[in-house]
Design a protein around this motif. Structure first.
Motif, PDB file in Angstrom:
ATOM      1  N   ARG A  30       0.842  -1.203   0.000  1.00  0.00           N
ATOM      2  CA  ARG A  30       0.000   0.000   0.000  1.00  0.00           C
ATOM      3  C   ARG A  30       0.879   1.255   0.000  1.00  0.00           C
ATOM      4  N   VAL A  36      -5.389   3.204  -3.735  1.00  0.00           N
ATOM      5  CA  VAL A  36      -6.020   1.939  -3.376  1.00  0.00           C
ATOM      6  C   VAL A  36      -7.432   1.990  -3.929  1.00  0.00           C
ATOM      7  N   ILE A  43     -16.936   0.039   1.061  1.00  0.00           N
ATOM      8  CA  ILE A  43     -17.047   1.335   1.737  1.00  0.00           C
ATOM      9  C   ILE A  43     -18.293   1.388   2.615  1.00  0.00           C
ATOM     10  N   LYS A  49     -10.163   2.757   6.359  1.00  0.00           N
ATOM     11  CA  LYS A  49      -9.323   3.950   6.237  1.00  0.00           C
ATOM     12  C   LYS A  49      -8.390   3.860   5.042  1.00  0.00           C
ATOM     13  N   LEU A  50      -7.927   2.650   4.717  1.00  0.00           N
ATOM     14  CA  LEU A  50      -7.032   2.407   3.583  1.00  0.00           C
ATOM     15  C   LEU A  50      -5.736   3.198   3.686  1.00  0.00           C
ATOM     16  N   THR A  51      -5.233   3.341   4.891  1.00  0.00           N
ATOM     17  CA  THR A  51      -4.009   4.091   5.121  1.00  0.00           C
ATOM     18  C   THR A  51      -2.839   3.140   5.381  1.00  0.00           C
ATOM     19  N   GLN A  62       0.877   8.037   2.205  1.00  0.00           N
ATOM     20  CA  GLN A  62      -0.524   7.625   2.130  1.00  0.00           C
ATOM     21  C   GLN A  62      -1.040   7.655   0.691  1.00  0.00           C
ATOM     22  N   ARG A  65      -7.470   7.257  -2.051  1.00  0.00           N
ATOM     23  CA  ARG A  65      -8.551   6.265  -1.993  1.00  0.00           C
ATOM     24  C   ARG A  65      -9.413   6.456  -3.233  1.00  0.00           C
ATOM     25  N   ILE A  67     -12.750   5.014  -5.126  1.00  0.00           N
ATOM     26  CA  ILE A  67     -13.949   4.223  -4.854  1.00  0.00           C
ATOM     27  C   ILE A  67     -14.775   4.080  -6.122  1.00  0.00           C
ATOM     28  N   TRP A  79     -15.717  11.475   5.652  1.00  0.00           N
ATOM     29  CA  TRP A  79     -14.469  10.727   5.809  1.00  0.00           C
ATOM     30  C   TRP A  79     -13.698  11.334   6.966  1.00  0.00           C
TER      31      TRP A  79
END
Length: 80
Positions: A30, A36, A43, A49-51, A62, A65, A67, A79
């Motif tokens: 990542r 990502v 979601i 968080k996808l961090t 980072q 994101r 979606i 968010w």
């Protein structure tokens, strides 16, 4: 995965199925990525968080994101 195809308890509590080594590899991948990509179902269900965590990567970078949401259902989500 359980017989009903789930990876959580009936109470919706998540179950960790990855080893510590797998988690570290995921955060490293990542960290090396620009973004990502996740679907709207993920979601709406989990709001991840996808961090990248500093516990696994020193000086994390980072990713964005991204979606996939063809009906703009994330438009009203907040968010953190």
């Amino acid at each position: 995965m359980s017989a009903d195809g789930k990876i959580a308890l009936p109470t919706k509590k998540q179950i960790r199925i990855s080893s510590e080594e797998d988690i570290k590899r995921m955060y490293q991948l990542r960290n090396e990525s620009d973004a990502v990509l996740v679907g709207i179902g993920t979601i709406l269900t989990d709001n991840p968080k996808l961090t990248v965590k500093e516990t696994y990567v020193h000086h994390p970078r980072q990713p964005l994101r991204v979606i996939l949401d063809s009906k703009c259902r994330t438009r009203q989500m907040l968010w953190c």
